[in-house]
Design an enzyme around this catalytic site. Structure first.
Site, PDB file in Angstrom:
ATOM      1  CB  CYS A 115      62.657  13.674  51.217  1.00  0.00           C
ATOM      2  SG  CYS A 115      62.658  13.996  49.601  1.00  0.00           S
ATOM      3  CG  HIS A 252      65.905  16.033  53.059  1.00  0.00           C
ATOM      4  ND1 HIS A 252      66.452  15.103  52.422  1.00  0.00           N
ATOM      5  CD2 HIS A 252      64.920  16.645  51.986  1.00  0.00           C
ATOM      6  CE1 HIS A 252      65.740  15.031  51.152  1.00  0.00           C
ATOM      7  NE2 HIS A 252      65.016  16.019  50.849  1.00  0.00           N
ATOM      8  CG  ASN A 282      65.875  15.810  47.542  1.00  0.00           C
ATOM      9  OD1 ASN A 282      66.381  14.973  48.281  1.00  0.00           O
ATOM     10  ND2 ASN A 282      65.017  16.624  47.756  1.00  0.00           N
TER      11      ASN A 282
END
Ligand code: UT7
Length: 325
Positions: A115, A252, A282
């Site tokens: 990520c 993020h 996500n």
């Protein structure tokens, strides 16, 4: 004396056509739209079609970023694709994108920091531009996380989505102060002691399979809240700036509660935070460039705005980039 900066010249994104609302998971799992919204802020996500690979998403985002920059692939020195869901073990997804763009020169490679992948890739492009290795780099974050989700694990499968975002960064001579356009500072970190709280239980040299994502959500949450504001503040300090100078946090997009608590710790009101997690879930390395692209399209991000991006993910790996649009 002027200073070379890596300036964002264009941004673009692509999302697969299939939208999966939270209610879809209610059909097969003991979960609810209400739980997912309340605990994560996620309302829907996109899943790639069966014949759609990470490189297909990456290519569309790259084309959009090039068009936004008013450039063609011939103008680019290299491609970095941040992904943890490559088409194949090798060659890199980046070389597939390179070929699809009819680019026969320059370099192309993948970078994997889960990520935090886009933050790492942007830092990588920044370093290449400052060192003179490249003048213009296409930085892409692209993922098909739907391929590594255990659809029977309600604690993980409702959280992730597919998508891609890209930026073109190029060398530009700037005056050399905190008002410069371009990347002003970077902070990168990882701590492999925590590799077992977020991982994929398969791999080339272990099981010989792609595996499925496994996460101790509560533990990752705890680290995220603690580490994200710290990395963002460290990067700001390196640029001689503070939270008060920030026009936009582009975080993020993993969990709205993490996004809110990071902004609160930094003293930045939510009106100055780009949030797309409700629509994308996500998307790992794709989440920040997707958010940048959506925010620009919505007229939020404007030239001269000071932006902080921050991310954390498997590794653990985390970091932040401060840049002026
Ligand atoms: O991008 C990489 C970084 N990743 C992240 O940042 C993710 C970080 N973690 C999180 O976002 C959150 O920890 C989650 C969203 C994953 C979970 O939220 P939480 O508030 O930490 O919930 P929890 O894990 O403490 O679980 C609370 C309860 C549990 O039930 P019990 O043990 O209290 O009875 C879970 O079994 O919620 C249950 N649960 C669910 N219930 C309905 C877990 N997943 C679900 C679900 N639907 N999908």
């Amino acid at each position: 004396m002027t200073k070379t900066r890596a300036v964002v010249r264009g941004v673009g994104h692509y999302l697969p056509a299939r939208v999966v609302p939270n209610s879809d998971f209610e059909k097969t799992l003991d979960t609810s739209d209400e739980w997912i919204r309340a605990r994560t802020g996620i309302e829907r996500r996109h899943f790639a079609a069966e014949d759609e690979n990470t490189s297909d998403l990456a290519l569309r985002a790259a084309e959009a970023a090039l068009a936004d920059a008013g450039l063609t692939a011939a103008d680019i020195d290299g491609i970095v694709v941040a992904t943890s869901t490559p088409d194949l073990t090798f060659p890199s997804t980046a070389t597939k994108v390179q070929a699809a763009l009819n680019m026969t020169g320059g370099f192309a490679y993948d970078l994997q920091a889960v990520c935090a992948g886009f933050v790492y890739a942007l830092a990588n492009a920044h370093a290449m531009i400052l060192s003179g290795i490249a003048q213009r780099v296409l930085v892409i974050g692209a993922e098909t996380f739907s391929r590594i989700l255990d659809m029977e694990d309600r604690a993980t499968c409702v959280l992730f989505g597919d998508g891609a975002g890209a930026v073109v960064v190029e060398a530009d001579a700037q005056p050399g102060g905190a008002d410069d356009r371009g990347i002003l500072s970077v902070d990168l970190n990882s701590d492999g002691r925590y590799r077992n709280i977020l991982y994929v239980d398969g791999g080339v040299s272990t099981t010989g399979t792609a595996g499925y994502l496994r996460m101790e959500g509560r533990e990752v949450f705890r680290h995220a809240v603690e580490k994200l504001a710290h990395t963002a503040e460290t990067a700001l300090e390196r640029a001689g700036l503070s939270g008060d100078d920030v026009d936009w946090i582009v975080p993020h997009q993993a969990n709205l509660r993490i996004i809110k608590s990071t902004a609160a710790r930094m003293g930045v009101p939510m009106e100055r935070v780009v949030v797309t997690v409700q629509d994308h879930g996500n998307t790992s390395a794709a989440s920040i460039p997707l958010a940048l692209s959506v925010a620009k399209a919505e007229g939020k991000i404007k030239p001269g705005d000071l932006i902080v991006t921050e991310a954390i993910g498997g590794g653990l790996a985390w970091g932040a980039v401060v840049l002026r649009w």
